[in-house]
Design a protein around this motif. Structure first.
Motif, PDB file in Angstrom:
ATOM      1  N   MET A  25       1.137  -1.313  -0.617  1.00  0.00           N
ATOM      2  CA  MET A  25      -0.289  -0.258   0.228  1.00  0.00           C
ATOM      3  C   MET A  25       0.673   1.123   0.109  1.00  0.00           C
ATOM      4  SD  MET A  25      -2.743  -1.236  -0.030  1.00  0.00           S
ATOM      5  CE  MET A  25      -4.023   0.424   0.017  1.00  0.00           C
ATOM      6  N   GLY A  26       0.480   2.455  -0.870  1.00  0.00           N
ATOM      7  CA  GLY A  26       0.951   3.341  -0.835  1.00  0.00           C
ATOM      8  C   GLY A  26       0.002   4.573  -0.027  1.00  0.00           C
ATOM      9  N   THR A  40       4.754  -2.429   3.193  1.00  0.00           N
ATOM     10  CA  THR A  40       4.628  -3.683   2.723  1.00  0.00           C
ATOM     11  C   THR A  40       2.971  -4.759   3.114  1.00  0.00           C
ATOM     12  OG1 THR A  40       5.928  -4.661   4.047  1.00  0.00           O
ATOM     13  CG2 THR A  40       6.730  -3.843   2.002  1.00  0.00           C
ATOM     14  N   ARG A  41       3.253  -5.444   2.912  1.00  0.00           N
ATOM     15  CA  ARG A  41       2.181  -6.405   2.946  1.00  0.00           C
ATOM     16  C   ARG A  41       1.831  -7.197   4.070  1.00  0.00           C
ATOM     17  NH1 ARG A  41       3.240  -7.059  -2.107  1.00  0.00           N
ATOM     18  NH2 ARG A  41       0.913  -7.774  -3.863  1.00  0.00           N
ATOM     19  N   ASP A  67      -3.495  -2.772   9.997  1.00  0.00           N
ATOM     20  CA  ASP A  67      -4.096  -3.337  10.476  1.00  0.00           C
ATOM     21  C   ASP A  67      -4.738  -4.452   9.318  1.00  0.00           C
ATOM     22  OD1 ASP A  67      -5.918  -5.673  12.011  1.00  0.00           O
ATOM     23  OD2 ASP A  67      -6.477  -3.996  13.344  1.00  0.00           O
ATOM     24  N   ASN A  68      -4.583  -5.387   9.076  1.00  0.00           N
ATOM     25  CA  ASN A  68      -4.991  -6.465   7.745  1.00  0.00           C
ATOM     26  C   ASN A  68      -6.233  -6.723   8.463  1.00  0.00           C
ATOM     27  OD1 ASN A  68      -3.115  -5.944   6.286  1.00  0.00           O
ATOM     28  ND2 ASN A  68      -1.360  -7.330   6.365  1.00  0.00           N
ATOM     29  N   ALA A  69      -6.750  -7.416   9.834  1.00  0.00           N
ATOM     30  CA  ALA A  69      -7.983  -7.879  10.498  1.00  0.00           C
ATOM     31  C   ALA A  69      -9.034  -6.901   9.557  1.00  0.00           C
ATOM     32  CB  ALA A  69      -7.585  -8.206  11.627  1.00  0.00           C
ATOM     33  N   LYS A  70      -8.390  -5.871   9.585  1.00  0.00           N
ATOM     34  CA  LYS A  70      -9.820  -4.927   9.689  1.00  0.00           C
ATOM     35  C   LYS A  70      -9.723  -4.114   8.280  1.00  0.00           C
ATOM     36  CE  LYS A  70     -10.061  -3.356  14.928  1.00  0.00           C
ATOM     37  NZ  LYS A  70      -9.489  -1.891  15.154  1.00  0.00           N
ATOM     38  N   ALA A  76       5.603  -2.110  -3.494  1.00  0.00           N
ATOM     39  CA  ALA A  76       5.345  -0.146  -3.449  1.00  0.00           C
ATOM     40  C   ALA A  76       6.503   0.153  -3.959  1.00  0.00           C
ATOM     41  CB  ALA A  76       4.707  -0.693  -2.231  1.00  0.00           C
ATOM     42  N   THR A  77       5.982   0.573  -5.058  1.00  0.00           N
ATOM     43  CA  THR A  77       7.314   1.973  -5.466  1.00  0.00           C
ATOM     44  C   THR A  77       6.650   3.406  -5.522  1.00  0.00           C
ATOM     45  OG1 THR A  77       6.283   2.042  -7.737  1.00  0.00           O
ATOM     46  CG2 THR A  77       7.854   0.006  -6.797  1.00  0.00           C
ATOM     47  N   SER A  78       7.394   4.121  -6.345  1.00  0.00           N
ATOM     48  CA  SER A  78       6.972   5.482  -5.748  1.00  0.00           C
ATOM     49  C   SER A  78       6.032   6.242  -7.110  1.00  0.00           C
ATOM     50  CB  SER A  78       8.527   6.162  -6.195  1.00  0.00           C
ATOM     51  OG  SER A  78       8.773   6.534  -7.111  1.00  0.00           O
TER      52      SER A  78
END
Length: 123
Positions: free
Chosen positions: A34-35, A52-53, A73-76, A103-105
């Motif tokens: 994610m970014g 990162t994941r 919070d991957n659970a949420k 993830a990159t720019s």
């Protein structure tokens, strides 16, 4: 496919704090790096931070290092951006984005985007 919705933006005075949230639906967020990006008036959209994941690795643009913290919070199914010591130059629309790759720019590396949330910092 995943849908992203940002929230938590608003208007604050310089030195204040905000916490942005990016809630995902459709697919579990743990599938994606994610970014957070931002676009200030008259400027191009720029990367602010990535995670990162697993949440084990993060990146920050120099302009926000030490002031912003990205977390998830991957659970949420939610990613956060805690913004402290805000400055007027942080004023922008903030977007979260998800990538099935790393993830990159580069905006083009991200597959899904939220609609953005406005952050305004007054001096």
């Amino acid at each position: 496919q995943v849908q992203l919705v940002e929230s938590g933006g608003g208007s604050v005075q310089a030195g204040g704090s905000l916490r942005l949230s990016c809630a995902a639906s459709g697919r579990t967020l743990s599938r994606y790096d994610m970014g957070w990006f931002r676009q200030a008036p008259g400027k191009e959209r720029a990367l602010v931070s990535t995670i990162t994941r697993s949440g084990g690795k993060t990146y920050y643009a120099d302009s926000v290092k030490g002031r912003f913290t990205i977390s998830r919070d991957n659970a949420k199914n939610t990613v956060y951006l805690q913004m402290n010591s805000l400055k007027p130059e942080d004023t922008a629309v903030y977007y979260c984005a998800a990538t099935t790759g790393w993830a990159t720019s580069k905006e083009s590396d991200y597959d899904y985007w939220g609609q953005g949330t406005q952050v305004t910092v007054s001096s």
